[in-house]
Design a protein around this motif. Structure first.
Motif, PDB file in Angstrom:
ATOM      1  N   VAL A   1       1.156  -1.071   0.119  1.00  0.00           N
ATOM      2  CA  VAL A   1       0.016   0.010  -0.046  1.00  0.00           C
ATOM      3  C   VAL A   1       0.988   1.268   0.113  1.00  0.00           C
ATOM      4  N   PRO A   2       0.873   2.173  -0.926  1.00  0.00           N
ATOM      5  CA  PRO A   2       1.702   3.452  -0.849  1.00  0.00           C
ATOM      6  C   PRO A   2       1.280   4.173   0.405  1.00  0.00           C
ATOM      7  N   LYS A   3       2.298   4.748   0.922  1.00  0.00           N
ATOM      8  CA  LYS A   3       2.157   5.421   2.227  1.00  0.00           C
ATOM      9  C   LYS A   3       1.021   6.566   1.993  1.00  0.00           C
ATOM     10  N   GLU A   4       1.161   7.256   0.911  1.00  0.00           N
ATOM     11  CA  GLU A   4       0.134   8.338   0.731  1.00  0.00           C
ATOM     12  C   GLU A   4      -1.326   7.742   0.615  1.00  0.00           C
ATOM     13  N   LEU A   5      -1.601   6.371   0.541  1.00  0.00           N
ATOM     14  CA  LEU A   5      -2.923   5.949   0.613  1.00  0.00           C
ATOM     15  C   LEU A   5      -3.408   5.623   2.222  1.00  0.00           C
ATOM     16  N   LEU A   6      -2.488   5.811   3.013  1.00  0.00           N
ATOM     17  CA  LEU A   6      -2.755   5.034   4.368  1.00  0.00           C
ATOM     18  C   LEU A   6      -3.843   6.107   4.956  1.00  0.00           C
ATOM     19  N   PRO A   7      -4.992   5.487   5.429  1.00  0.00           N
ATOM     20  CA  PRO A   7      -5.868   6.361   5.884  1.00  0.00           C
ATOM     21  C   PRO A   7      -5.715   7.229   7.170  1.00  0.00           C
ATOM     22  N   VAL A   8      -5.931   8.485   7.113  1.00  0.00           N
ATOM     23  CA  VAL A   8      -6.018   9.591   8.344  1.00  0.00           C
ATOM     24  C   VAL A   8      -7.578   9.545   8.572  1.00  0.00           C
ATOM     25  N   VAL A   9      -7.906   8.902   9.503  1.00  0.00           N
ATOM     26  CA  VAL A   9      -9.301   8.582   9.897  1.00  0.00           C
ATOM     27  C   VAL A   9      -9.940   8.079   8.785  1.00  0.00           C
TER      28      VAL A   9
ATOM     29  N   ASP B   1     -18.462  13.845  14.172  1.00  0.00           N
ATOM     30  CA  ASP B   1     -19.152  12.457  14.293  1.00  0.00           C
ATOM     31  C   ASP B   1     -18.292  11.532  15.243  1.00  0.00           C
ATOM     32  N   LEU B   2     -16.999  11.600  15.063  1.00  0.00           N
ATOM     33  CA  LEU B   2     -16.159  10.783  15.988  1.00  0.00           C
ATOM     34  C   LEU B   2     -15.672  11.226  17.213  1.00  0.00           C
ATOM     35  N   GLY B   3     -15.582  12.591  17.205  1.00  0.00           N
ATOM     36  CA  GLY B   3     -14.647  13.287  18.505  1.00  0.00           C
ATOM     37  C   GLY B   3     -15.401  13.092  19.618  1.00  0.00           C
ATOM     38  N   PRO B   4     -16.742  13.545  19.943  1.00  0.00           N
ATOM     39  CA  PRO B   4     -17.072  13.129  21.311  1.00  0.00           C
ATOM     40  C   PRO B   4     -16.857  11.826  21.819  1.00  0.00           C
ATOM     41  N   ALA B   5     -17.160  10.719  21.189  1.00  0.00           N
ATOM     42  CA  ALA B   5     -16.813   9.188  21.693  1.00  0.00           C
ATOM     43  C   ALA B   5     -15.388   9.070  21.764  1.00  0.00           C
ATOM     44  N   LEU B   6     -14.682   9.548  20.951  1.00  0.00           N
ATOM     45  CA  LEU B   6     -13.234   9.552  20.807  1.00  0.00           C
ATOM     46  C   LEU B   6     -12.561  10.077  22.214  1.00  0.00           C
TER      47      LEU B   6
ATOM     48  N   THR C   1     -13.873  10.982  25.088  1.00  0.00           N
ATOM     49  CA  THR C   1     -13.978  10.473  26.052  1.00  0.00           C
ATOM     50  C   THR C   1     -13.490   9.195  26.438  1.00  0.00           C
ATOM     51  N   TRP C   2     -13.209   8.246  25.269  1.00  0.00           N
ATOM     52  CA  TRP C   2     -12.295   7.345  25.497  1.00  0.00           C
ATOM     53  C   TRP C   2     -10.805   7.522  25.744  1.00  0.00           C
ATOM     54  N   LEU C   3     -10.446   8.641  24.856  1.00  0.00           N
ATOM     55  CA  LEU C   3      -8.943   9.178  25.367  1.00  0.00           C
ATOM     56  C   LEU C   3      -8.791   9.644  26.738  1.00  0.00           C
ATOM     57  N   HIS C   4      -9.709  10.674  27.268  1.00  0.00           N
ATOM     58  CA  HIS C   4      -9.477  10.532  28.699  1.00  0.00           C
ATOM     59  C   HIS C   4      -9.291   9.445  29.719  1.00  0.00           C
ATOM     60  N   GLU C   5     -10.266   8.433  29.526  1.00  0.00           N
ATOM     61  CA  GLU C   5      -9.992   7.324  30.298  1.00  0.00           C
ATOM     62  C   GLU C   5      -8.814   6.693  29.878  1.00  0.00           C
ATOM     63  N   PHE C   6      -8.587   6.326  28.732  1.00  0.00           N
ATOM     64  CA  PHE C   6      -7.195   5.752  28.370  1.00  0.00           C
ATOM     65  C   PHE C   6      -6.026   6.499  29.032  1.00  0.00           C
ATOM     66  N   VAL C   7      -5.934   7.727  28.947  1.00  0.00           N
ATOM     67  CA  VAL C   7      -4.794   8.371  29.344  1.00  0.00           C
ATOM     68  C   VAL C   7      -4.608   8.390  30.898  1.00  0.00           C
ATOM     69  N   SER C   8      -5.846   8.476  31.444  1.00  0.00           N
ATOM     70  CA  SER C   8      -5.776   8.453  33.118  1.00  0.00           C
ATOM     71  C   SER C   8      -5.404   6.969  33.375  1.00  0.00           C
ATOM     72  N   GLU C   9      -5.490   5.958  32.604  1.00  0.00           N
ATOM     73  CA  GLU C   9      -5.126   4.688  33.247  1.00  0.00           C
ATOM     74  C   GLU C   9      -3.404   4.316  32.585  1.00  0.00           C
ATOM     75  N   LEU C  10      -3.201   5.041  31.940  1.00  0.00           N
ATOM     76  CA  LEU C  10      -1.627   5.010  31.448  1.00  0.00           C
ATOM     77  C   LEU C  10      -0.822   4.946  32.456  1.00  0.00           C
TER      78      LEU C  10
END
Ligand code: UTP
Length: 310
Positions: free
Chosen positions: A30-38, A286-291, A293-302
């Motif tokens: 897969v060309p690196k230029e086609l790697l999906p960003v979101v 579309d994705l931000g609110p859920a992501l 929330t998850w990121l906050h939880e994830f970071v607090s447990e790191l």
């Protein structure tokens, strides 16, 4: 002379023929230029940026294993018919708008002999006009206006314009580095316009002229093609665009820099790629609110740095 500001740049060249070794093994197929960003390939953001800046004609310099890039920018009648039948208007729109962004042309580099050599393949497409170069793995946030600003500087001063970023002395040996005249002019968004007096590709830290690195946006005078034809392989055995620009400066042709202060991601680098995906997804409706929330939880447990995750 085409270096006067009279003829504005209208065409964009996007070199995508590099081997993407930093992202192996993904880039075997897969060309690196086609790697999906979101949910969009990195390259789609870059074509959108060119179109936003008023450059609707785009030439991609491709190479072996890059056929998927041509497929991506081709229309997909079967897929569109299937989505139409399902009444899936949102996805149909997403598919169509990814191909309708700009008029995309292709040329082959043949062998990956360096960025300068890739740009040289665009000579016939560009003709005798200034033109923009956008690197296919360098993502500039859509809210920043780097390319527009560079086009305005080129229209005012003529010559060539390069994008610069202060990466700190400790990182400069990974980039092309520049020497600039003291005292720049303030520009939009906190950026600064400087006059470039010298360029060197990936210098050792103790020999670097400054901590200002060249990043993946250029607006070039067509004089660059004659210089590139005579440029010998340089650093890494590759024909370096930085070396050709250094020749232009030595010949007295104006080269300006726009020192960028906005958001930029090198999607060919694994860590920067991850940052781009997380940041852009976290900011989406579309994705931000859920992501987030998850990121906050994830970071607090790191665990603290240095400790291993449980
Ligand atoms: P890079 O050095 O980032 O690309 O070149 P690369 O060689 O693919 O990456 P790594 O270091 O091996 O992971 C900057 C840009 O120039 C293009 C690349 O596709 C990238 O967009 N390029 C580079 C070419 O088109 N041709 C070349 O010969 C070299």
């Amino acid at each position: 002379m085409s270096t006067s500001g009279a003829r504005p740049a209208r065409k964009a060249v996007i070199p995508v023929a590099g081997m993407g070794t930093r992202f192996l093994p993904a880039t075997k197929a897969v060309p690196k230029e086609l790697l999906p960003v979101v949910d969009r390939p990195a390259l789609q953001y870059i074509v959108e940026e060119a179109a936003r800046a008023g450059l609707p004609e785009v030439l991609m310099v491709t190479g072996r294993n890059k056929g998927a890039i041509e497929d991506f920018f081709d229309s997909t009648p079967e897929l569109e018919t299937a989505l139409e039948k399902k009444g899936d208007a949102a996805r149909l729109d997403a598919v169509r708008s990814s191909t309708d962004i700009a008029q995309v042309h292709f040329v082959r580099q043949g062998e990956a002999k360096g960025l300068g050599h890739a740009v040289l393949q665009a000579a016939a497409f560009v003709g005798d006009e200034p033109f923009a170069v956008l690197l296919g793995d360098d993502l500039i946030d859509a809210r920043d206006h780097l390319l527009e600003q560079m086009l305005a500087v080129q229209a005012e001063h003529g010559g060539s314009v390069i994008a610069l970023l202060d990466v700190g002395m400790e990182n400069i040996d990974k980039y092309g580095a520049v020497a600039v005249e003291p005292g720049g002019q303030p520009a939009l968004d906190g950026d600064e316009v400087v006059t470039v007096t010298g360029l060197v590709e990936k210098p050792p830290v103790d020999e670097a002229p400054s901590s200002l690195a060249i990043i993946g946006r250029y607006v070039l005078s067509p004089q660059i093609f004659d210089v590139l034809r005579e440029t010998e392989p340089g650093r890494g055995g590759e024909i370096q665009l930085t070396d050709a620009l250094a020749t232009l400066v030595a010949r007295g042709e104006p080269v300006h820099g726009v020192v960028f202060s906005g958001r930029r991601y090198d999607t060919g680098d694994k860590l920067d790629y991850l940052k781009a995906v997380i940041r852009l997804a976290a900011e989406r409706d579309d994705l931000g609110p859920a992501l987030r929330t998850w990121l906050h939880e994830f970071v607090s447990e790191l665990p603290a740095e240095g400790a291993s995750p449980a």
